[in-house]
Design an enzyme around this catalytic site. Structure first.
Site, PDB file in Angstrom:
ATOM      1  N   GLY A 109       0.812  -1.229   0.000  1.00 47.59           N
ATOM      2  CA  GLY A 109       0.000   0.000   0.000  1.00 47.59           C
ATOM      3  C   GLY A 109       0.834   1.262   0.000  1.00 47.59           C
ATOM      4  N   LYS A 132       4.270  12.499  -2.314  1.00 51.95           N
ATOM      5  CA  LYS A 132       5.112  11.406  -1.815  1.00 51.95           C
ATOM      6  C   LYS A 132       5.983  11.959  -0.700  1.00 51.95           C
ATOM      7  CE  LYS A 132       8.375   7.847  -3.354  1.00 51.95           C
ATOM      8  NZ  LYS A 132       8.928   7.195  -4.541  1.00 51.95           N
ATOM      9  N   ASP A 279       4.633  -4.224  -7.132  1.00 49.09           N
ATOM     10  CA  ASP A 279       3.968  -3.023  -6.609  1.00 49.09           C
ATOM     11  C   ASP A 279       4.532  -1.767  -7.269  1.00 49.09           C
ATOM     12  OD1 ASP A 279       6.224  -4.017  -4.962  1.00 49.09           O
ATOM     13  OD2 ASP A 279       6.037  -2.085  -3.965  1.00 49.09           O
ATOM     14  N   ASP A 289       7.578   5.043  -9.453  1.00 54.91           N
ATOM     15  CA  ASP A 289       8.356   4.825  -8.238  1.00 54.91           C
ATOM     16  C   ASP A 289       9.850   4.837  -8.507  1.00 54.91           C
ATOM     17  OD1 ASP A 289       6.088   4.787  -6.786  1.00 54.91           O
ATOM     18  OD2 ASP A 289       6.326   2.777  -5.960  1.00 54.91           O
TER      19      ASP A 289
HETATM   20  P1  AMP Z   1       9.162   0.814  -2.718  1.00 54.57           P
HETATM   21  O1  AMP Z   1       9.720  -0.493  -3.136  1.00 54.57           O
HETATM   22  O2  AMP Z   1      10.158   1.862  -2.332  1.00 54.57           O
HETATM   23  O3  AMP Z   1       8.216   1.357  -3.736  1.00 54.57           O
HETATM   24  O4  AMP Z   1       8.327   0.611  -1.361  1.00 54.57           O
HETATM   25  C1  AMP Z   1       7.705  -0.583  -1.003  1.00 54.57           C
HETATM   26  C2  AMP Z   1       6.659  -0.328   0.043  1.00 54.57           C
HETATM   27  O5  AMP Z   1       7.223   0.295   1.187  1.00 54.57           O
HETATM   28  C3  AMP Z   1       5.513   0.555  -0.406  1.00 54.57           C
HETATM   29  O6  AMP Z   1       4.351   0.076   0.188  1.00 54.57           O
HETATM   30  C4  AMP Z   1       5.900   1.895   0.166  1.00 54.57           C
HETATM   31  O7  AMP Z   1       4.794   2.724   0.379  1.00 54.57           O
HETATM   32  C5  AMP Z   1       6.555   1.513   1.478  1.00 54.57           C
HETATM   33  N1  AMP Z   1       7.520   2.511   1.943  1.00 54.57           N
HETATM   34  C6  AMP Z   1       8.734   2.821   1.426  1.00 54.57           C
HETATM   35  N2  AMP Z   1       9.329   3.787   2.123  1.00 54.57           N
HETATM   36  C7  AMP Z   1       8.477   4.127   3.129  1.00 54.57           C
HETATM   37  C8  AMP Z   1       8.510   5.070   4.198  1.00 54.57           C
HETATM   38  N3  AMP Z   1       9.551   5.875   4.407  1.00 54.57           N
HETATM   39  N4  AMP Z   1       7.445   5.114   5.025  1.00 54.57           N
HETATM   40  C9  AMP Z   1       6.389   4.308   4.850  1.00 54.57           C
HETATM   41  N5  AMP Z   1       6.297   3.407   3.873  1.00 54.57           N
HETATM   42  C10 AMP Z   1       7.331   3.305   3.016  1.00 54.57           C
HETATM   43 MG    MG Z   2       6.727   1.469  -4.570  1.00 55.71          MG
END
Ligand code: AMP
Ligand code: MG
Length: 534
Positions: A109, A132, A279, A289
Site C-alpha cells: 500500500g 510522496k 507493486d 516509483d
Molecule cells: P518501494 O519499493 O520503495 O516502492 O516501497 C515498497 C513499500 O514500502 C511501499 O508500500 C511503500 O509505500 C513503502 N515505503 C517505502 N518507504 C516508506 C517510508 N519511508 N514510510 C512508509 N512506507 C514506506
Molecule cells: Mg513502490
C-alpha cells in the site's frame, strides 16, 4: 492582483472518481493495519513546519490548468506540501500488495504516498495528484511515511527527464522541502543520520499497480477484484468496451503491450529501474516509483545501481525485459479468477516475448540509423555488444559519436574511425591493439550495412540523434544537484530540469553536462550505488 492570482488553484475541478467508485476502508483513523475489502483508506497529509519551493514543472502545471503565476504562490507551496487542502480534495492512500524480489509480500500500500484527489482539466483529461513523503498512512508498516530531499530530487528530475526522452512515465508537478529533518540509515549499517525532508507531487491518470489486483486475488476477494478491474477498464481503457471475459483478455494484452513499449524505451536510453517489484509496475505501463534507479554510464548489461539487489542482481539492466514478463505472469495469475481459462492468458504472455522482440529490433534499427532490422542484423547487434564490453565505453556518448562516423566516405583509416569515438571511452589509452582492431572491424561492417540502405550521413545522423539522447540524468549530475540542494541552493535542480527538456538537442553551452562520469563519482554513494533507503 491577488484575486485572479489564486484563481487557477482554487478553481481546479476535483472529480475523485477513484474514491467515488471503489470500496473504501470503513476505518477512518490513521493506525497501521491490514485493510480488507477496500481499495483505499481516507487519510490526510501531515502538516510540515516550513515548506519551501525547490522546483516545479511548467508543463505539468499547464496540463492541470494551473497558471504560471500560481506556481510560485504561497497557496501552491502550502497545498503541495500537504499543509492546506483545496476545496474538493479527498486525500487517500491506496491499498495494494506485491511481489518483492520474487516473493509474495502481502499487503504493502501507499506507505508514504497520499493522493490529494483526482482532477479533470478543461480538455476532460483526468489526473491524480499524489504527494510522496507526506506522512504516515495505514500502510506505513514499520516506516515513517516521509521522504528525504536526495531521493525527492532524483524522482522529480528523472520523471520529467524520462517524459522528454519519450519514455512513458508518471510526471512530477512540484518539489518542496519541508523544513523538517528525517532520520535515515542510508546504508543500513546502523549509522542513521538526519537529512532534510521533502515532498514531490506526482501526477498520473492513475497510480494503480499490478499489486493492486494481486492483493484482492491473493485474499480470494474476487468481487472486489472484479470491481477494480472493471473500474480500470472503464476509466483508463474505455476504448476496449464494456467489461466482459473477452475484454479482460484484450485489456491484459494491452497492459503487456504498453509494458513492452516502456521496457524497450528503458533499454534504448540505458535506464535501470532498480526495483521492479510488482507493486512498482503501473497498470498504465508508466515508469513509476523512482527509487534506487540509475543510468548506464559504461555499457554493462549486468549493472544495477541498487545495493539491496547487489548479490542476486535480479533487476540488472539486461534482465529487465524478462522481469517484466515475470511480473506480467503474476498479473495474469491475479486476474485468472475472472477469466478461468489459462490458455488465452498463456498465449498473450508468450506473445509478449515475441512482440517485445519485434519492438526491440525496431528500436535497435533506429539506434543504429538503419531503415529496418534485417535478419542479418542480429550478428551485427550481438557483436556490437562485445565491442562495447571490450573496455569501459559510455553508452550514451557512444551512440551519439557513432552517428558522426561517415558511411559515405570509404577511405578512412582506423585511426580516423577511432578518433571519432574517442570521447566514449573511459580509458582510451588502455585500448589494446587487438581491441582497436575489433572495434574498427565492427565499424567497417556497420558502414557496409548502412551503405546497403543508401541513407546519407546527414539523414542517418538526424535519425539516430532523435532516439539516442545527448543528455541523460547521469547519476553524478543528480548527485551534484542534490549536494547543492542540501545547502539550500536549488539552481542546479532547475538547470538540469531545463537541460533535460531537450535531451536530444545539442546544447553547446551545456556541453559539460554531456561529459562521462568523472573519476570521483566512480564509487561515490549516490553516483554508482544507491540503497532503497530514501
Ligand atoms: P518501494 O519499493 O520503495 O516502492 O516501497 C515498497 C513499500 O514500502 C511501499 O508500500 C511503500 O509505500 C513503502 N515505503 C517505502 N518507504 C516508506 C517510508 N519511508 N514510510 C512508509 N512506507 C514506506
Ligand atoms: Mg513502490
Amino acid at each position: 492582483m491577488a484575486t485572479t492570482h489564486l484563481n487557477t488553484l482554487s478553481s481546479l475541478k476535483f472529480d475523485n472518481n477513484f474514491v467515488r467508485s471503489l470500496p473504501a476502508d470503513p476505518v477512518s483513523d490513521n493506525h497501521r493495519r491490514q485493510v480488507l475489502e477496500a481499495c483505499y483508506s481516507l487519510v490526510n497529509p501531515s502538516p510540515v513546519a516550513a515548506p519551501q519551493l525547490v522546483a516545479y514543472s511548467k508543463e505539468v502545471a499547464d496540463y492541470l490548468d494551473i497558471s504560471q503565476q500560481d506556481c510560485g504562490s504561497d497557496l501552491f507551496i502550502q497545498v503541495f506540501a500537504g499543509n492546506t487542502q483545496l476545496e474538493g480534495m479527498q486525500p487517500y492512500a491506496q491499498c495494494y500488495g506485491g511481489h518483492q524480489f520474487g516473493h509474495w509480500a502481502g499487503q504493502l500500500g501507499d506507505g508514504r504516498a497520499i493522493n490529494l484527489g483526482e482532477i479533470v482539466n478543461h480538455k476532460g483529461e483526468h489526473f491524480t495528484l499524489q504527494l510522496k513523503g507526506s506522512g504516515e498512512t495505514p500502510y506505513s508498516r514499520s516506516a515513517d511515511g516521509l521522504a528525504v530531499l536526495r531521493s525527492s530530487v532524483r524522482e522529480f528530475l528523472c520523471s520529467e527527464a524520462m517524459f522528454h526522452l519519450g519514455v512513458a512515465t508518471t510526471r512530477a508537478l512540484s518539489l518542496v522541502t519541508t523544513g523538517e529533518k528525517v532520520w535515515r540509515d542510508m546504508f543500513y549499517d546502523g549509522r542513521p543520520q538526519q537529512e532534510p525532508g521533502a515532498i514531490v507531487c506526482r501526477v498520473a491518470p492513475s497510480f494503480l499497480r499490478f499489486g493492486s489486483y494481486e492483493l484482492f486475488s491473493a485474499r480470494g476477494d474476487i468481487d472486489n477484484l472484479r470491481k477494480l478491474v472493471d473500474f480500470t477498464i472503464t476509466t483508463e481503457f474505455p476504448h476496449l468496451g464494456e467489461p466482459s471475459v473477452d475484454v479482460y483478455l484484450h485489456w491484459f494484452k494491452e497492459v503487456c503491450d504498453r509494458t513492452a513499449d516502456m521496457i524497450v524505451d528503458w533499454m534504448r536510453v540505458g535506464f535501470v529501474h532498480g526495483v521492479m517489484n510488482t507493486d512498482n509496475m503501473s497498470i498504465l505501463g508508466l515508469t513509476i516509483d523512482y527509487g534506487p534507479y540509475g543510468w548506464l554510464e559504461s555499457y554493462d548489461p549486468d549493472w544495477t545501481p541498487n545495493t539491496t539487489d547487489a548479490t542476486g542482481r535480479r533487476y540488472r539492466f539486461g534482465h529487465q525485459p524478462q522481469i517484466a514478463q515475470w511480473n506480467l505472469f503474476q498479473l495474469a495469475n491475479a486476474i485468472y479468477p475472472l477469466i478461468e481459462q489459462a490458455k488465452p492468458l498463456e498465449a498473450i504472455l508468450n506473445d509478449y516475448a515475441a512482440s517485445y522482440q519485434q519492438k526491440w529490433q525496431a528500436m535497435r534499427a533506429k539506434k543504429l540509423g538503419l531503415k529496418q532490422y534485417n535478419d542479418d542484423d542480429h550478428d551485427l547487434n550481438r557483436d556490437l555488444q562485445s565491442v562495447l564490453l571490450l573496455t569501459e565505453t559510455d553508452m550514451t556518448i557512444f551512440y551519439r559519436k557513432l552517428a558522426d562516423i561517415s558511411c559515405e566516405m570509404t577511405e578512412q583509416t582506423d585511426q580516423q574511425l577511432l578518433d571519432t569515438l574517442h570521447d566514449a571511452y573511459y580509458a582510451p589509452d588502455a585500448l589494446t591493439h587487438d581491441d582497436k582492431q575489433q572495434i574498427c572491424a565492427w565499424l567497417r561492417r556497420y558502414q557496409q550495412r548502412v551503405r546497403q540502405d543508401k541513407t546519407s550521413d546527414h539523414d542517418r545522423k538526424q535519425q539516430m540523434n532523435s532516439v539516442n539522447p545527448k543528455y541523460v540524468l547521469r547519476n553524478y549530475l543528480a548527485q551534484l544537484a542534490i549536494d547543492k540542494a542540501e545547502q539550500n541552493d536549488f539552481t542546479m535542480v532547475n538547470q538540469l530540469l531545463a537541460l533535460l527538456h531537450h535531451p536530444y538537442d545539442e546544447q553547446p553551452e551545456m556541453e559539460a553536462f554531456a561529459a562521462k562520469r568523472p573519476d570521483w563519482a566512480r564509487n561515490r554513494p549516490g553516483c554508482s550505488m544507491l540503497s532503497c533507503s530514501s
